[in-house]
Write an enzyme that holds these catalytic residues in place. Structure first.
Site, PDB file in Angstrom:
ATOM      1  N   CYS A  97      -6.369 -11.530  -2.976  1.00  0.00           N
ATOM      2  CA  CYS A  97      -6.629 -10.581  -1.903  1.00  0.00           C
ATOM      3  C   CYS A  97      -6.850  -9.187  -2.487  1.00  0.00           C
ATOM      4  CB  CYS A  97      -5.462 -10.560  -0.913  1.00  0.00           C
ATOM      5  SG  CYS A  97      -5.328 -12.068   0.051  1.00  0.00           S
ATOM      6  N   LYS A 110      20.065  24.203  -7.895  1.00  0.00           N
ATOM      7  CA  LYS A 110      19.261  23.694  -9.019  1.00  0.00           C
ATOM      8  C   LYS A 110      20.084  22.821  -9.959  1.00  0.00           C
ATOM      9  CE  LYS A 110      19.733  28.201 -11.311  1.00  0.00           C
ATOM     10  NZ  LYS A 110      20.436  28.828 -10.151  1.00  0.00           N
ATOM     11  N   GLU A 157      -9.217  -7.345   8.995  1.00  0.00           N
ATOM     12  CA  GLU A 157      -7.987  -7.561   8.238  1.00  0.00           C
ATOM     13  C   GLU A 157      -7.747  -6.404   7.271  1.00  0.00           C
ATOM     14  OE1 GLU A 157      -4.540  -9.403   6.695  1.00  0.00           O
ATOM     15  OE2 GLU A 157      -5.606  -9.358   8.601  1.00  0.00           O
ATOM     16  N   HIS A 202      -2.139  -7.883   5.971  1.00  0.00           N
ATOM     17  CA  HIS A 202      -1.003  -8.790   5.882  1.00  0.00           C
ATOM     18  C   HIS A 202      -0.052  -8.395   4.757  1.00  0.00           C
ATOM     19  CE1 HIS A 202      -3.981 -10.830   3.157  1.00  0.00           C
ATOM     20  NE2 HIS A 202      -2.905 -10.999   2.405  1.00  0.00           N
TER      21      HIS A 202
END
Length: 1864
Positions: free
Chosen positions: A1109, A489, A1019, A983
């Site tokens: 996009c 820890k 796409e 893409h």
């Protein structure tokens, strides 16, 4: 086979050598002879055959194609000769020759030769014939091409001939020739596009703006900016010109004017100026090619074709320019310092930068610097400086230092956030200093400026760090790591601190290590991070817990400092990290409220070690797992579990972001009203500091003031250098000043100056906060601290503002006292305020001239290609004006909007912008984008619809995927999923830490690429992860999932986007109306090397740009606004394309949920297992019990017994809790908390082994021929007569949701949905249950349905503490009737098996505690010894996870068998119960764990779950403690265990006790979030072994009677409660009490027979109405137990009430023997048994049928049939309750009596009918005959008297029905 080799930087000679070699020419000859293309997408035309027939032309075209291909190569490629010819070459030639003609081929060859060989190739005139010449309104395309050719050939000649290079000369020459050619060749163009005349003026303006953007740094590199902006702007202008000419039909198609100009003019100019024989020519031209290619791809429209599929570029923006250049340079120089890839990969590789565009550009400049040195041998200081200045944002760094200095001057202190920023800036400064020392040498001027800035920042930080602020502060964010010793820890805390430092940009020295045992905070300097290792490990006077209370607070807290000069230091660190072995406060911690400590741990990490993973020294986190704990409801709950460190880090970062936002909101108002208090109450406190700093100061003071009266009262205030000497200033407590000039000893100089800093800061703080300093003076501090404004005697001699303004202030300035001026002058000297010019500007002004001369001289010697490339990169950084123009043009469309935009963009005429905007109706909505108006794009041509649903969809479904500085738009889908575009995401190949920003919040997420599914022929891609936050499932209807059916071919839609603007650093929601069309035609999406062909798309005319996009296409479908597609690409800067939504399946939803529920847009009160998701629609109501059915009995009936139980709380606002702290207790809501925290996941391998062992035991005890398949619906409803544990479905219980909503007054339970004679029933066709049953039967074959359960408080007796001290009402869940039926169908035989084999299996469901079974259980447990664990679980119902349920489903399927369909149904039915919706009053909750209590298999599944947990942890513990493997595999031999739901007893063999005991089991289960306690003493903190006699099971003990006989006495506390409260739902109070009393006597017999006898006597004596025959005697009870132990009478209900048996009626009325089919009482009255008679189908007019206790719905019976139902009274021999008898028989006007009298009057026969047992009906028939005078009372008296004689318990009839005995 011959191979061609292409690689970046390959010279032209290398290409020609390959394509002119003999082996290659042999392949060419073979190619020329073929007439086939061998490609489906290429057609062999006459033009192609003509080309093949001309060998010289063929060879020239092949050479040109090879050179063209070489320019596209970004990495080494080997290609077969035939592949090149039949592939790239054939595709390119087919497009040129077939579509454009031979003249186009001629131009193509000329262009490639001129570009690569720098020669103009002339081809025979026969090839110059134009096959296709396009004319449009007199505008000839050939003339446009001639224009470009002229420009391309003129540029290099002009550049070559220039003498005395100057920027103005180049621009003027460009402008002059450009206008001349256009005027001569295309006069119409100047008229059409008049803005062309001002293009170059605008370019000059952009260059000036760029120079201003970076102040002095770019003064010497205007030549570079000229090349860059001229190149970019010329290409942009030509491209716009071409688009406008096409729009106005002067051109028919694009000829790529800008591209030709770029590839010829610019490149040729560089070639002429840079000799081909010079060193590095090839490499330098490759670099230039990279830059021009990037410009063409980003600024110009990219036109390319040649295949039948249309290729479309994914959208790009200006950032793409730098990405493309970086990618190209990386491929050219493999030895680059960094490898920057395309798209988001490039951004991710520099994620450690500060997320700014300049950082990226700095990396590109670094690559150019390395390239220039390695290839050209050119050591350029400018590129080294630029890489540092831009890469590290030096300008911004200096500006922030200046701002911090000015903030300090204005306030005399630095706030918490300002000190934090100082630490960040210091770390950046240290990194830059390291880069200067280890990297390329930078200019001395830049280096000196950075070092000076760093020194000033260090001084400012040093001064602020010892100050502390006595004002409100942010509560520090605390992270605690808890765990056992040696679990790592402390290392974990160190790693978290390191990652937080990196994330925040902090240095290594920003951590203060606190020792809580020390009183003083020695060395504390307001470090932002405090770490406490082994928190509370050692006790101290003030405990560590007590210290934390004050540290984690927003109120000021002064820490104890050892040095007097540090007194008053306040704590304001922003992070506290601690490691500890303890969860709770120490008993000696002196904390009065433990919750105050618990709540100060914002993240509590429970660190565990993975037993199956070895420790790795290079990665200590590999074998760690982490549970996030939260304390609530008196215990620690696991709210999150992480198996890897990255997910833990993401969680901590997200929690800190939330904490930071909360603190900012909390303190916003307080900061506005907060007043800073000085640390010094009196001026003499400041003066006293001098006595603590240095002995040298006191000596100086004594020597200087030796002749001054009262010298001992003066204290030296400060010593500062001035004009070659040192100014000494002393003061006394009366504010009198003494000053003198003199030297300072060299040995004491540093000491004295450092002490002066501290005293000056104190004095300035006191001065600025003094009431004596007027406001006017405070407002002009920059001028008043300027040292140039003071003379030798510290008199102010400067001017503030203009002279007139200064005269107005003169009075205030003269009012300054001498100590005021002394302090102001001193602080000005300390801060370096020599003149009013801001510090930031002085830094740059000091090196301006040096940089200009150095840079201009150096750059003039560079080769032109390097100038052009660097210029283009610089424009990417500072060309804000140009990029704004590009943005406007690309968003303007291709029509008239483009013409107007071009005029405005390229014109230098000023334009006016209205300062008010059109009101936006959506601003009134409470969405994320409320304060960010949803604006219409410039190319949008319609008003947005009045429907607000579009903005609602944006708010619910839109999100941003943030990685470093890249923001990608994504669409959220219900089911923890989002839709992205391929893409982008295909570049993310490794796990990454990202942020998801929704409309409500931002959180970190560890992106896992394997969770991304790429959709075929689309796409789009879909990502799913359980770590994603889900959205409301009601959003599913916001998507158009079936476009073929719902979406028309053409439609109008909204293009809705919400992008992040990198320039404004803000979110910009935009929309535009588009006319869309669904096109079923192939198109190819291109993004760098990425290619994807999609067959169907949505297309619309829209000049979309990069970062569009992910935008949503929203339209109205079927009357509802829906998302129909997601934007993925654009083409020709005028066509946008979107992909249709992928074919996703919805997550299982409850049927009809939307009909009854209003789902919230977001979830509330969310925990790991539950969340509030909606509410019932208005006016809908779920009937729940509001009052208890338990009635308190009279005091004398209690028989002196104690009772600590009362009825549970059923409703909120129970009057018993009024005026208490629990007045608002809600039992429905409280009952849901058990589902908030399910158990942690178990190891799948070990869990599989455990379940397999259990499954093997099932098979071992499976009787031969035992049926395990599903049963019919008839058997599920009615059970199977004569078969144990196959009882009928209870019909009196609730029918569940939604059927309960249709319940009418008087109706209840499942009875109204079934029909039959009361014994054999079936579902009524057409009812909601029948339809739901049919639907669910189909659904479970393919998916897991979502159930809706009703959470109903349980009406029961509870201990006082669970009602008054800490209310806790249990809930049971009412599930839908159709679900219960199907579960019975598929699991009834399995349940029967488990119950039947309880003698060998652990599960004891069905056990009869009165029988010998209890002794058998005791014997099984004792077989392993007398060390038994008696266990109980906390919130057991909510622990079960989907992992365990899935394992149980697989076990049952493998055991019961059946086909794939049946197994799927079983599994889906089981999985549905742990993922459901729950209705709690009017709220709707989503529950993702646990088993609902109303589930038919609850007790069976819980028993199996109980067994799995114990066996799993048994194996786990033995493996952890290295027990012999034989022990590990021998659970059945070494452990005896019994379970019943969550109850269990575990008998442990002595050989495994060292490995398996209560302590180890408790700890092991706690690691998985399971709390197990001692079942006998639930308050015990330990779980110890007990003797069997000390254990209990099912609230019963084990009392040994003999060596083989054990009794099961029930707890007396439960017995006494039966006498205090009785349930009167189905009987009268006396009858209910007597039944309970009989049960108490039986139980007391097992405790002690003598006690039973005495208690019986007490009852008969105390309760007058009891008869001796009402209570069983000792011998009767003894006989009862004897019969039970012999299993003569099985007990299915854990208690047996013999008094309810109808056999008590005996053979009366029908006489001895078997009952007959019918009993005729008179001519008009008859009783019939429906086993032998059928109900008539229609009314024959002669009979009236009265049916008792059948299930025939009244609405389905003929008019002469009537149905009645009663509840049997306890102890009444099957007869109805007293209330029913009085209401329906005794009362003469009851419906039943009226039917009898009406039939008698009409002389119709009355038929009373039931099925199977007609004896009670016979008695009722006699009573009805007497009541309605069908038979005389004398006859009925005789009959009933005979019956009572045979069954004396029916004596109650004489008092209740006197009319049947006497004529009354």
């Amino acid at each position: 086979m011959y191979m061609l080799t292409f690689e970046p930087g390959l010279c032209v000679a290398g290409i020609i050598r390959q394509v002119r070699s003999n082996p290659f020419m042999h392949v060419v000859q073979a190619y020329a002879r073929t007439t086939e293309t061998y490609r489906e997408d290429i057609e062999m035309t006459k033009s192609m055959l003509k080309l093949k027939a001309d060998e010289p032309l063929l060879v020239m075209s092949i050479v040109a194609a090879a050179m063209d291909f070489q320019t596209m190569v970004m990495a080494p490629i080997e290609m077969e000769a035939s592949e090149f010819l039949y592939g790239f070459y054939a595709e390119r030639m087919s497009y040129i020759v077939t579509n454009r003609g031979m003249s186009e081929l001629h131009e193509y060859i000329q262009l490639q030769c001129q570009r690569h060989l720098l020669v103009k190739v002339e081809i025979d005139g026969q090839y110059l014939v134009q096959e296709h010449e396009y004319e449009a309104q007199g505008f000839n395309i050939k003339r446009v091409k001639e224009l470009i050719t002229d420009v391309a050939t003129w540029v290099p000649k002009k550049v070559k001939g220039m003498i005395g290079w100057s920027v103005d000369a180049v621009l003027d020459s460009f402008q002059e020739y450009f206008y001349k050619v256009i005027t001569e060749r295309i006069p119409m163009a100047m008229k059409v596009c008049s803005w062309v005349a001002t293009v170059w003026d605008q370019i000059k303006t952009w260059i000036e703006d760029a120079m201003t953007a970076m102040s002095s740094f770019l003064q010497g590199c205007n030549e570079l900016l000229t090349w860059g902006l001229a190149t970019l702007a010329a290409c942009c202008a030509l491209n716009v010109l071409e688009r406008i000419l096409i729009f106005m039909e002067f051109l028919d198609e694009s000829i790529d004017i800008a591209g030709i100009f770029l590839r010829t003019g610019v490149v040729a100019a560089a070639c002429y100026h840079f000799s081909s024989t010079a060193k590095g020519f090839t490499e330098m031209m490759s670099v230039l090619s990279v830059a021009t290619t990037a410009v063409a791809a980003v600024v110009c429209a990219n036109y390319f074709g040649g295949s039948k599929t249309k290729k479309v570029n994914a959208q790009g923006n200006p950032v793409d320019l730098l990405e493309r250049i970086a990618a190209g340079l990386s491929s050219i120089s493999q030895d680059s310092l960094v490898s920057l890839g395309k798209s988001c990969s490039a951004i991710n590789s520099i994620a450690t930068s500060y997320g700014h565009l300049r950082n990226f550009a700095g990396r590109v400049l670094t690559m150019l610097r390395d390239f220039a040195w390695k290839i050209l041998g050119l050591e350029t200081r400018f590129l080294a400086d630029a890489a540092l200045v831009f890469g590290e944002d030096v300008d911004g760094w200096l500006q922030r230092i200046s701002a911090l200095r000015e903030a300090y001057v204005s306030k005399a202190y630095s706030s918490q956030d300002e000190v934090f920023e100082m630490n960040v800036l210091l770390e950046r400064g240290y990194k830059m200093r390291h880069l200067m020392a280890t990297g390329s040498r930078v200019s001395p001027a830049i280096g000196n400026m950075l070092m000076q800035g760093l020194a000033d920042l260090e001084r400012l930080h040093r001064n602020a760090a010892v100050q502390g602020v006595k004002g409100v502060r942010k509560i520090p964010f605390t992270v605690f790591a808890h765990g056992n010793s040696r679990c790592g820890k402390s290392l974990l805390i160190g790693k978290l601190i390191s990652d937080f430092q990196e994330h925040k940009g902090l240095g290594e020295d920003t951590v203060y290590s606190r020792n809580t045992t020390e009183t003083h905070w020695s060395g504390y300097r307001r470090q932002p991070i405090v770490v406490i290792d082994d928190f509370a490990a050692v006790e101290s006077d003030i405990s560590a817990e007590a210290q934390l209370i004050n540290l984690v607070s927003s109120t000021p807290y002064s820490v104890v400092m050892a040095a007097i000069e540090e007194k008053g230091m306040t704590f304001d660190s922003q992070f506290i990290f601690a490691s500890t072995n303890f969860l709770e406060v120490s008993p000696n911690g002196k904390i009065r409220c433990d919750d105050a400590f618990r709540n100060r741990r914002h993240v509590l990490i429970d660190v565990k070690l993975k037993p199956e993973v070895e420790y790795q020294s290079d990665d200590f986190t590999a074998n760690q797992s982490y549970n996030i704990l939260e304390h609530s409801h008196g215990r620690y709950n696991v709210v999150a579990t992480f198996d890897n460190y990255e997910e833990l880090l993401a969680y901590c970062l997200t929690k800190h972001e939330q904490h930071e936002a909360e603190q900012e909101a909390n303190l916003a108002k307080l900061r506005r009203t907060n007043k800073f208090e000085s640390h010094f109450k009196k001026f003499e406190q400041v003066l006293q500091l001098s006595t603590y700093f240095s002995s040298s100061i006191e000596r100086i003071k004594r020597e200087a003031l030796a002749t001054t009266d009262g010298a001992d009262d003066y204290h030296l205030l400060y010593v500062v250098p001035r004009n070659g000497s040192y100014l000494h200033v002393a003061a006394n407590k009366d504010f009198q000043i003494q000053q003198w000039y003199g030297p300072v000893e060299e040995v004491a100089e540093e000491d004295i100056l450092r002490a002066s800093e501290r005293m000056l800061l104190g004095a300035y703080e006191f001065l600025l906060l003094s009431t004596e300093l007027n406001v006017v003076v405070k407002n002009h501090l920059p001028e008043l601290i300027c040292t140039d404004n003071y003379d030798h005697n510290l008199e102010f001699c400067g001017v503030v503002g203009d002279p007139v303004y200064h005269q107005q202030l003169l009075k205030n300035i003269r009012a300054l006292k001498p100590w005021h001026r002394a302090v102001l002058f001193g602080i000005g000297t300390l801060m370096g305020a020599k003149n009013p010019t801001p510090w930031y500007k002085r830094m740059w002004e000091g090196i301006k001239d040096v940089l200009y001369k150095a840079y201009s001289t150096e750059i003039s010697q560079w080769p032109v290609p390097l100038k052009i490339t660097c210029g283009i990169v610089l424009v990417g950084i500072v060309g804000a004006g140009f990029w704004k123009t590009v943005s406007v043009l690309t968003n303007a469309g291709n029509g008239a909007g483009l013409v107007g935009a071009a005029v405005n963009s390229f014109s230098v005429v000023s334009t006016a912008e209205a300062q008010s905007r059109k009101p936006n109706r959506f601003e009134v909505q409470q969405y994320r984008y409320k304060n960010v108006p949803l604006t219409r794009r410039s190319w949008g041509n319609a008003q947005m619809s009045l429907d607000q649903s579009t903005v609602s969809i944006l708010n619910k479904c839109h999100a941003k995927f943030i990685i470093a500085s890249q923001h990608a738009q994504i669409v959220l889908v219900p089911g923890r999923r989002f839709i992205g575009y391929s893409h982008f995401f295909c570049n993310l190949k490794h796990p990454l830490m990202v942020q998801i920003e929704t409309a409500d919040r931002t959180y970190f997420h560890r992106y896992q690429p394997e969770n991304m599914e790429y959709i075929e022929d689309s796409e789009l891609c879909v990502y799913h992860s359980s770590c994603l936050e889900d959205i409301s499932h009601s959003c599913w209807d916001l998507f158009c999932w079936d476009p073929d059916k719902e979406l028309p071919k053409k439609f109008s839609a909204d293009f809705v986007s919400c992008k992040y603007n990198t320039w404004t650093k803000s979110v910009e929601p935009t929309w535009a109306n588009v006319d869309a069309e669904v096109i079923k035609e192939d198109f190819t999406i291109c993004d760098g090397e990425y290619r994807n062909t999609v067959s169907t798309s949505i297309r619309y005319e829209a000049p979309t740009v990069m970062s569009d996009c992910g935008s949503m296409i929203i339209t109205n479908v079927g009357g509802k606004t829906k998302i129909v597609g997601i934007h993925v690409a654009g083409r020709d800067n005028k066509i946008g394309m979107a992909s249709l939504l992928p074919p996703l399946l919805p997550c299982a939803q409850a049927q009809g949920a939307e009909k009854y529920f209003n789902f919230y847009p977001i979830e509330y009160d969310a925990a790991e297992g539950i969340a509030r998701v909606g509410e019932l629609k208005p006016k809908l109501y779920i009937p729940l019990p509001k009052k208890t059915s338990l009635v308190k009995t009279p005091e004398e009936w209690h028989l002196g017994t104690p009772c600590d139980k009362v009825p549970s709380i059923l409703v909120k606002g129970d009057p018993r809790l009024a005026d208490t702290v629990h007045a608002d207790y809600d039992p429905c809501l409280s009952g849901l908390t058990k589902y908030s925290t399910p158990m942690s996941p178990l190891d799948s391998v070990l869990l599989g082994e455990t379940c397999q062992e259990i499954l093997d035991e099932w098979f071992d005890c499976l009787p031969e021929g035992f049926e395990l398949g599903e049963v019919t619906i008839n058997e599920a409803l009615n059970g199977v007569d004569g078969v144990d544990y196959m009882d009928r479905i209870p019909l009196a219980t609730s029918e569940g949701f939604p059927h309960v909503m249709s319940r009418e007054q008087g109706e209840k339970g499942k009875q109204r949905f079934v029909q039959g004679d009361g014994h054999i029933v079936s579902l009524i066709p057409g009812t909601s249950v029948h339809e739901a049953y049919e639907t669910l039967s189909r659904t479970i074959a393919t998916e897991v349905p979502t159930l809706v359960g009703i959470e109903c408080p349980k009406d029961e007796k509870l201990p006082f503490r669970k009602v008054f001290t800490k209310p806790k009402t249990r809930n049971f869940t009412i599930l839908p009737m159709e679900y219960n039926i199907l579960v019975r169908q598929y699991f009834l035989n399995f349940v029967r098996f488990i119950m039947k084999k309880r003698d060998v299996l652990p599960c004891q469901v069905g056990i009869n505690p009165y029988s010998m079974e209890w002794s058998i259980v005791a014997s099984r447990l004792k077989s392993q010894g007398n060390d038994i664990l008696c266990c109980d679980y906390s919130s057991f119902d909510g622990l079960l996870s989907k992992q365990i349920m899935e394992m149980m489903a697989d076990m049952i399927n493998r055991f019961c068998g059946g086909g794939t369909l049946i197994c799927a149904k079983r599994k889906n039915l089981l999985m549905a119960c742990c993922s459901r919706l729950a209705i709690s009053r009017d709220s709707v909750w989503r529950i993702e764990c646990g088993i609902p209590s109303g589930f038919p298999l609850t007790v069976i599944c819980n028993s199996i779950f109980n067994e799995i947990l114990v066996r799993y942890h048994y194996k786990l513990l033995l493996q952890e403690h290295n027990a012999p493997n034989m022990y590990v595999q021998s659970f059945k031999n070494l452990i005896s265990m019994v379970t019943y739901g969550d109850d269990n007893l575990i008998s442990v063999n002595a050989v495994v006790k060292p490995y398996f005991d209560g302590t180890k089991l408790k700890q092991a289960m706690a690691r998985n979030g399971i709390i197990i306690t001692d079942g006998k003493d639930k308050t015990s903190a330990t779980l110890e072994f007990r003797r069997l006699e000390d254990c209990d099971f099912l609230k019963r003990g084990f009392l040994k009677r003999s060596s083989v006989l054990w009794d099961a006495p029930e707890e007396k506390a439960s017995l006494w409660a039966q006498l205090h409260y009785v349930n009167v739902n189905n009987c009268e109070m006396q009858v209910a009490y007597m039944t309970n009393l009989v049960n108490v006597l039986r139980e007391l017999y097992m405790h002690d027979p003598t006690e039973m006898v005495e208690f019986r006597r007490l009852a008969l004596k105390s309760i007058p109405w009891l008869n001796t025959t009402d209570l069983p005697t000792l011998y009767q009870v003894k006989e009862f137990y004897a019969e039970q132990r012999l299993r003569n009478i099985p007990d299915h209900n854990d208690s047996l009430d013999m008094l309810t048996s109808v056999d008590l009626l005996g053979p009366a009325i029908l006489g001895e023997g078997v009952p007959q089919e019918a009993l005729v009482l008179s001519e008009l009255l008859e009783v019939r048994d429906l086993r032998y008679h059928t109900v008539p189908d229609n009314d024959n007019g002669k009979e009236v049928w009265i049916l008792f206790n059948t299930m025939y719905p009244q609405k389905l019976l003929p008019s002469n049939c009537h149905s009645f139902t009663w509840n049997c009274g306890q102890g009444r021999g099957g007869l109805p309750t007293q209330h029913w008898l009085a209401t329906n028989v005794t009362r003469t006007d009851s419906k039943l009596n009226k039917l009898i009298r009406t039939a008698v009057a009409a002389n119709k026969k009355i038929v009373l009918a039931t099925k199977d047992n007609i004896l009670p009906i016979n008695v009722i028939a006699v009573l009805l005959a007497a009541r309605n005078k069908v038979m005389p009372s004398l006859a009925t008296n005789a009959l009933l008297t005979y019956v009572i004689g045979a069954a004396k318990k029916l004596n109650f009839l004489t008092s209740e029905c006197q009319f049947a005995f006497f004529n009354v």
